[in-house]
Write a protein that holds these residues in place. Structure first.
Motif, short mmCIF file in Angstrom:
data_model
loop_
_atom_site.label_atom_id
_atom_site.label_comp_id
_atom_site.label_asym_id
_atom_site.label_seq_id
_atom_site.Cartn_x
_atom_site.Cartn_y
_atom_site.Cartn_z
N ILE A 141 -47.96 -74.49 -66.08
CA ILE A 141 -47.73 -72.87 -66.08
C ILE A 141 -48.22 -72.44 -64.41
CG2 ILE A 141 -48.57 -70.63 -66.58
CD1 ILE A 141 -48.51 -71.87 -69.51
N LEU A 142 -49.48 -72.76 -63.88
CA LEU A 142 -49.72 -72.42 -62.55
C LEU A 142 -48.99 -73.01 -61.31
CD1 LEU A 142 -53.55 -73.02 -62.93
CD2 LEU A 142 -52.41 -70.97 -62.59
N ARG A 143 -48.29 -74.22 -61.61
CA ARG A 143 -47.47 -74.67 -60.75
C ARG A 143 -46.23 -73.92 -60.61
NH1 ARG A 143 -47.22 -79.45 -62.40
NH2 ARG A 143 -45.35 -79.40 -63.72
N ARG A 144 -45.68 -73.57 -61.68
CA ARG A 144 -44.43 -72.84 -61.64
C ARG A 144 -44.60 -71.51 -61.13
NH1 ARG A 144 -43.87 -74.98 -66.65
NH2 ARG A 144 -44.45 -72.92 -67.93
N ARG A 145 -45.75 -70.80 -61.40
CA ARG A 145 -46.17 -69.63 -60.85
C ARG A 145 -46.33 -69.50 -59.35
NH1 ARG A 145 -51.43 -67.16 -59.88
NH2 ARG A 145 -51.29 -65.06 -60.35
N SER A 146 -46.83 -70.83 -58.94
CA SER A 146 -47.15 -70.91 -57.33
C SER A 146 -45.77 -70.92 -56.84
CB SER A 146 -48.03 -72.15 -57.16
OG SER A 146 -49.23 -71.89 -57.46
N LEU A 147 -44.79 -71.75 -57.44
CA LEU A 147 -43.57 -71.93 -56.67
C LEU A 147 -42.63 -70.70 -56.53
CD1 LEU A 147 -42.62 -75.59 -58.33
CD2 LEU A 147 -43.25 -75.10 -56.09
N TRP A 148 -42.83 -70.02 -57.91
CA TRP A 148 -42.21 -68.63 -57.61
C TRP A 148 -42.81 -67.82 -56.76
CZ3 TRP A 148 -37.36 -68.26 -58.53
CH2 TRP A 148 -36.49 -68.91 -59.66
N LEU A 149 -44.05 -67.68 -56.52
CA LEU A 149 -44.71 -66.78 -55.61
C LEU A 149 -44.33 -67.07 -54.15
CD1 LEU A 149 -48.27 -66.74 -57.11
CD2 LEU A 149 -46.60 -64.76 -56.69
N ILE A 150 -44.04 -68.50 -53.98
CA ILE A 150 -43.68 -68.73 -52.59
C ILE A 150 -42.38 -68.43 -52.33
CG2 ILE A 150 -42.85 -70.70 -51.19
CD1 ILE A 150 -44.94 -72.60 -52.51
N VAL A 151 -41.26 -68.34 -53.45
CA VAL A 151 -40.07 -67.61 -53.07
C VAL A 151 -39.99 -66.09 -52.97
CG1 VAL A 151 -37.63 -67.31 -54.52
CG2 VAL A 151 -38.97 -69.73 -54.77
N LEU A 182 -41.75 -62.23 -63.03
CA LEU A 182 -42.55 -63.15 -62.76
C LEU A 182 -42.60 -64.12 -64.09
CD1 LEU A 182 -43.82 -64.92 -60.54
CD2 LEU A 182 -45.72 -63.68 -60.82
N ARG A 183 -43.42 -63.26 -65.08
CA ARG A 183 -43.70 -63.79 -66.23
C ARG A 183 -42.69 -64.21 -66.94
NH1 ARG A 183 -47.91 -62.85 -69.40
NH2 ARG A 183 -47.76 -63.02 -71.67
N ARG A 184 -41.20 -63.70 -67.03
CA ARG A 184 -40.18 -64.36 -67.34
C ARG A 184 -39.64 -65.87 -66.72
NH1 ARG A 184 -36.25 -59.19 -68.30
NH2 ARG A 184 -37.11 -58.08 -70.10
N LEU A 185 -40.06 -65.84 -65.36
CA LEU A 185 -39.81 -67.02 -64.61
C LEU A 185 -40.89 -68.00 -64.97
CD1 LEU A 185 -39.11 -65.43 -61.24
CD2 LEU A 185 -37.26 -66.55 -62.80
N VAL A 186 -41.94 -67.67 -65.37
CA VAL A 186 -43.24 -68.71 -65.30
C VAL A 186 -43.35 -69.26 -66.87
CG1 VAL A 186 -45.60 -68.89 -65.27
CG2 VAL A 186 -44.55 -67.88 -63.20
N TYR A 187 -43.19 -68.10 -67.81
CA TYR A 187 -43.35 -68.61 -69.10
C TYR A 187 -42.17 -68.66 -69.85
CZ TYR A 187 -48.15 -66.94 -68.41
OH TYR A 187 -49.48 -66.81 -68.07
N ARG A 188 -41.41 -69.94 -69.50
CA ARG A 188 -40.13 -70.20 -69.94
C ARG A 188 -40.25 -70.50 -71.53
NH1 ARG A 188 -39.73 -75.51 -66.00
NH2 ARG A 188 -41.00 -76.99 -67.44
#
Length: 391
Positions: free
Chosen positions: A80-90, A383-389
């Motif tokens: 979850i942290l990894r997906r959050r980090s990747l979307w924060l980069i975007v 961000l929540r929808r993107l991270v918590y698929r």
């Protein structure tokens, strides 16, 4: 935090002002402008972002602990942290390209991607060991050259006033939107994919790991159990941070005679500000935690509706920090930049600070309205929808 960030981001919008060796704060204006520049160099510049880094790391560990306490495996929580980090980069790169080249969301997205994988599952003992390693890296790579230059009496041996002023990389003075967009994209890519990895090499992840450790100890959730630590951190951190910036502030207003190279963005005084800024940022966090503890105890014995609404409104901003942070740029860039209305050309240091405070108050009002309506911030929802698929 967001109030301090929006104020510290004002200087690069003063693109028409005359800039000195530092290439950041203007050197002209009235006595009030000079006082504002002195205060910002001492209190805000290179001091607010470590505060954000600490809270960023603290929040990462909170998220990990909540997931594992709810039954998730450590591997799933790190995912979850990894997906959050990747979307924060975007999100950060998009923000940098479209509005504000100095975006820090993408920068911290890269750091959190690496640090989350390496350290979030470490024990407190291991975190303490790596905090020591990061501190040694920071001192050897950043502080040691400054100390050596001071001892030799050669402050001018570091830095270069001939380098392009830093505010130029933010493109606020470019009149063409597409040209400004290209400059911002270049700057955003550099900050995200060059500066962030260099921070890992140079010990810039120290404050992140301190946030990890503090979250493990629940320092901010339970400040009453850590009052001695918080008091020492607040007093010591802020004192070190302000004293470390004082020579640069005095030199900026002409009260201290040092070589121009030493005042430049790669100079000894700037490096000294940068290193001691980490202490100031953590000191600010501790001071706010102490205030929260005092406020909670005060509220137990006294009703104060006006004060309660104020604290609730500021807390509402914290819950929607990403939305409010991006909203700053939505108001700043089109109004102030040369490719927009160009109001930055006509403002001074003082009036720019007042404008920034006004922008922050607008976000406070918006966040408070969302809080009363029971709604999240728009970017937090995305961000929540993107991270918590869904599975």
């Amino acid at each position: 935090m967001l109030l301090l960030i929006v104020v510290s981001n004002t200087a690069f919008h003063l693109y028409a002002a005359r800039h000195g060796p530092s290439g950041w704060q203007p050197v002209d204006g009235s006595w009030a402008d000079r006082a504002a520049q002195f205060t910002m160099i001492t209190v805000l510049d290179l001091r607010v972002y470590p505060l954000f880094a600490f809270l960023f790391g603290y929040g990462m560990m909170q998220l990990y602990l909540r997931q594992t306490e709810a039954g998730a495996t450590g591997r799933a929580a790190v995912g979850i942290l990894r997906r959050r980090s990747l979307w924060l980069i975007v999100i950060g790169l998009s923000h940098a390209t479209l509005l504000m080249a100095g975006d820090i969301v993408g920068y911290y997205g890269v750091l959190s991607l690496v640090l989350g994988l390496l350290f979030v599952r470490r024990s407190e003992r291991a975190l303490k060991w790596w905090i020591g390693v990061a501190a040694v890296q920071l001192l050897l790579i950043s502080a040691l050259p400054v100390v050596a230059a001071l001892l030799r009496g050669e402050l001018g041996s570091l830095g270069d006033t001939a380098a392009e002023p830093g505010f130029v990389a933010y493109a606020s003075g470019e009149e063409g939107f597409l040209a400004a967009l290209g400059t911002r994209l270049t700057t955003g890519l550099f900050i995200t994919f060059v500066a962030a990895p260099l921070a890992l090499v140079g010990g810039g992840y120290l404050v992140f790991l301190l946030g990890f450790w503090a979250a493990r100890r629940r320092v901010l959730e339970e400040p009453g159990r850590h009052l001695r630590l918080l008091r020492r951190t607040a007093v010591g951190g802020i004192a070190i941070g302000w004293l470390g910036a004082l020579p640069a502030a005095l030199a900026h207003v002409g009260a201290l005679d040092v070589p121009d190279d030493a005042q430049s963005e790669e100079g000894a005084l700037t490096i000294l500000r940068d290193v001691t800024g980490n202490a100031a940022g953590i000191g600010y966090v501790a001071a706010v935690a102490l205030f929260a503890h005092w406020w909670t105890r005060r509220r137990l014995g006294k009703q104060d509706r006006r004060g309660s609404r104020t604290v609730m409104a500021v807390a509402a901003v914290g819950k929607r920090s990403l939305s409010c942070y991006l909203a700053h740029s939505l108001m700043f860039a089109p109004l102030l930049a040369a490719w927009g209305l160009g109001l930055g050309e006509h403002l001074s240091s003082v009036t720019m600070v007042l404008f920034a405070v006004g922008v922050w108050l607008v976000t406070v009002a918006g966040a408070y309205a969302l809080e009363r309506a029971g709604r999240q911030g728009p970017m937090e929802t995305v961000l929540r929808r993107l991270v918590y698929r869904r599975t």
